[in-house]
Design a protein around this motif. Structure first.
Motif, PDB file in Angstrom:
ATOM      1  N   SER A 139      36.348  95.899  46.940  1.00  0.00           N
ATOM      2  CA  SER A 139      36.570  97.138  47.696  1.00  0.00           C
ATOM      3  C   SER A 139      35.799  98.290  47.059  1.00  0.00           C
ATOM      4  O   SER A 139      35.241  99.143  47.765  1.00  0.00           O
ATOM      5  N   VAL A 140      35.766  98.315  45.728  1.00  0.00           N
ATOM      6  CA  VAL A 140      34.997  99.356  45.037  1.00  0.00           C
ATOM      7  C   VAL A 140      33.503  99.171  45.311  1.00  0.00           C
ATOM      8  O   VAL A 140      32.788 100.134  45.624  1.00  0.00           O
ATOM      9  N   GLU A 141      33.033  97.937  45.207  1.00  0.00           N
ATOM     10  CA  GLU A 141      31.601  97.667  45.431  1.00  0.00           C
ATOM     11  C   GLU A 141      31.154  98.072  46.829  1.00  0.00           C
ATOM     12  O   GLU A 141      30.042  98.565  47.020  1.00  0.00           O
ATOM     13  N   THR A 142      32.026  97.853  47.822  1.00  0.00           N
ATOM     14  CA  THR A 142      31.647  98.102  49.218  1.00  0.00           C
ATOM     15  C   THR A 142      32.252  99.379  49.782  1.00  0.00           C
ATOM     16  O   THR A 142      32.160  99.633  50.983  1.00  0.00           O
ATOM     17  N   ASP A 152      39.259 103.479  39.097  1.00  0.00           N
ATOM     18  CA  ASP A 152      38.220 103.835  38.138  1.00  0.00           C
ATOM     19  C   ASP A 152      38.367 103.021  36.855  1.00  0.00           C
ATOM     20  O   ASP A 152      39.111 102.040  36.801  1.00  0.00           O
ATOM     21  N   LYS A 153      37.674 103.463  35.801  1.00  0.00           N
ATOM     22  CA  LYS A 153      37.643 102.706  34.544  1.00  0.00           C
ATOM     23  C   LYS A 153      38.872 102.958  33.676  1.00  0.00           C
ATOM     24  O   LYS A 153      38.980 102.410  32.576  1.00  0.00           O
ATOM     25  N   SER A 154      39.812 103.782  34.157  1.00  0.00           N
ATOM     26  CA  SER A 154      40.995 104.066  33.339  1.00  0.00           C
ATOM     27  C   SER A 154      41.917 102.852  33.225  1.00  0.00           C
ATOM     28  O   SER A 154      42.777 102.802  32.338  1.00  0.00           O
ATOM     29  N   ARG A 155      41.763 101.894  34.134  1.00  0.00           N
ATOM     30  CA  ARG A 155      42.508 100.637  34.078  1.00  0.00           C
ATOM     31  C   ARG A 155      41.543  99.503  34.378  1.00  0.00           C
ATOM     32  O   ARG A 155      40.482  99.705  34.972  1.00  0.00           O
ATOM     33  N   THR A 156      41.925  98.294  34.010  1.00  0.00           N
ATOM     34  CA  THR A 156      41.124  97.125  34.370  1.00  0.00           C
ATOM     35  C   THR A 156      41.366  96.789  35.839  1.00  0.00           C
ATOM     36  O   THR A 156      42.393  97.198  36.417  1.00  0.00           O
TER      37      THR A 156
END
Length: 275
Positions: A189-192, A256-260
């Motif tokens: 979902s992030v990638e697209t 975001d990068k705050s969690r895996t």
């Protein structure tokens, strides 16, 4: 996709496709038992009676056939069909069949059939459903192409419906709940750039189903034996009311990068169970 005949679902044929030459060693009584558990005759009757339907009309006919009453909550949270964006719809998976049918009927009706399921490839044996599916078989011959099939689903021009647990809910300590959700829906979902729409589907299977699944787990049986009984569970759940709750879309930028990705998947799963 199978041609629709009066025996579209043929257990012996499915075994041949899955097991190849080894299928001949499956005894006749076991085949008969599978035909009964899978409700082969009833399912084939439905498929034959609805052979002229495909896609969303087929799903709606299935909802009617199963006598499902859907109590929809939060429908106002669903994105507008004309906003030009694509979404990932994720749900818990309490039933293993009816929940997918019902969600496809609701979402398909709203978005004019513009969605695809990421589902087990066995469902490709249902001709009315097959055009809506991107099949996934992570344990068979398609396992190497699994990432490519997921990629195709998310890179396509349709909304995606996923059950991130992968299998239907289990009972643990008296509580019926999905297993931990896999992270794929987060990363893709992030990638697209797809916002995620959380869904909670209310319902449960029989005590027999949960007891069987837990017994297999205790015995270390890796094959999902309980899956064989999902058609039987579907018939047990006929003529019932199910609550379907839609939450507000979660922007993809949230993850975001705050969690895996796995932690974000748990975050969304927690939201679903609060709906």
């Amino acid at each position: 996709m199978n041609e629709i005949t009066e025996k579209t679902i043929d257990v012996r044929q499915i075994l041949n496709g899955k097991m190849g030459a080894k299928a001949k060693y499956v005894p006749g009584f076991a085949v008969k038992w599978l035909e009964r558990i899978l409700h082969q005759d009833e399912v084939n009757g439905f498929l034959w009676d609805n052979r002229d339907l495909v896609g969303v009309p087929w799903l709606e006919s299935c909802v009617k056939y199963l006598g499902m009453t859907l109590d929809i909550v939060g429908e106002e949270n669903l994105p507008e069909p004309g906003d030009g964006r694509l979404y990932t719809f994720v749900s818990n998976h309490p039933l293993g069949g009816q929940d997918g049918v019902a969600l496809g009927a609701i979402i398909g009706r709203r978005y004019d059939g513009r969605f695809r399921y990421l589902v087990n490839d066995l469902l490709m044996n249902l001709p009315g459903l097959a055009p809506l599916c991107i099949p996934i078989n992570k344990t068979g011959s398609q396992s190497r192409s699994f990432p490519a099939m997921v990629e195709a689903g998310f890179r396509g021009d349709n909304h995606v419906i996923m059950f991130p647990a992968g299998i239907c809910s289990r009972r643990n300590g008296g509580v019926i709940h999905d297993l931990p959700w896999k992270k794929t829906f987060i990363t893709k979902s992030v990638e697209t750039h797809r916002d995620v729409v959380p869904i909670h589907f209310g319902g449960r299977n029989s005590d027999f189903f949960y007891n069987l699944a837990n017994a297999c787990k205790r015995l270390g049986i890796k094959f999902n034996v309980a899956m064989l009984f999902l058609a039987d569970e579907m018939y047990k759940n006929r003529n019932k009311t199910f609550r379907v709750a839609f939450g507000k879309p979660i922007p993809w930028q949230t993850f975001d990068k705050s969690r895996t990705p796995a932690q974000w998947a748990q975050y969304v799963q927690d939201i679903v169970y609060r709906l």
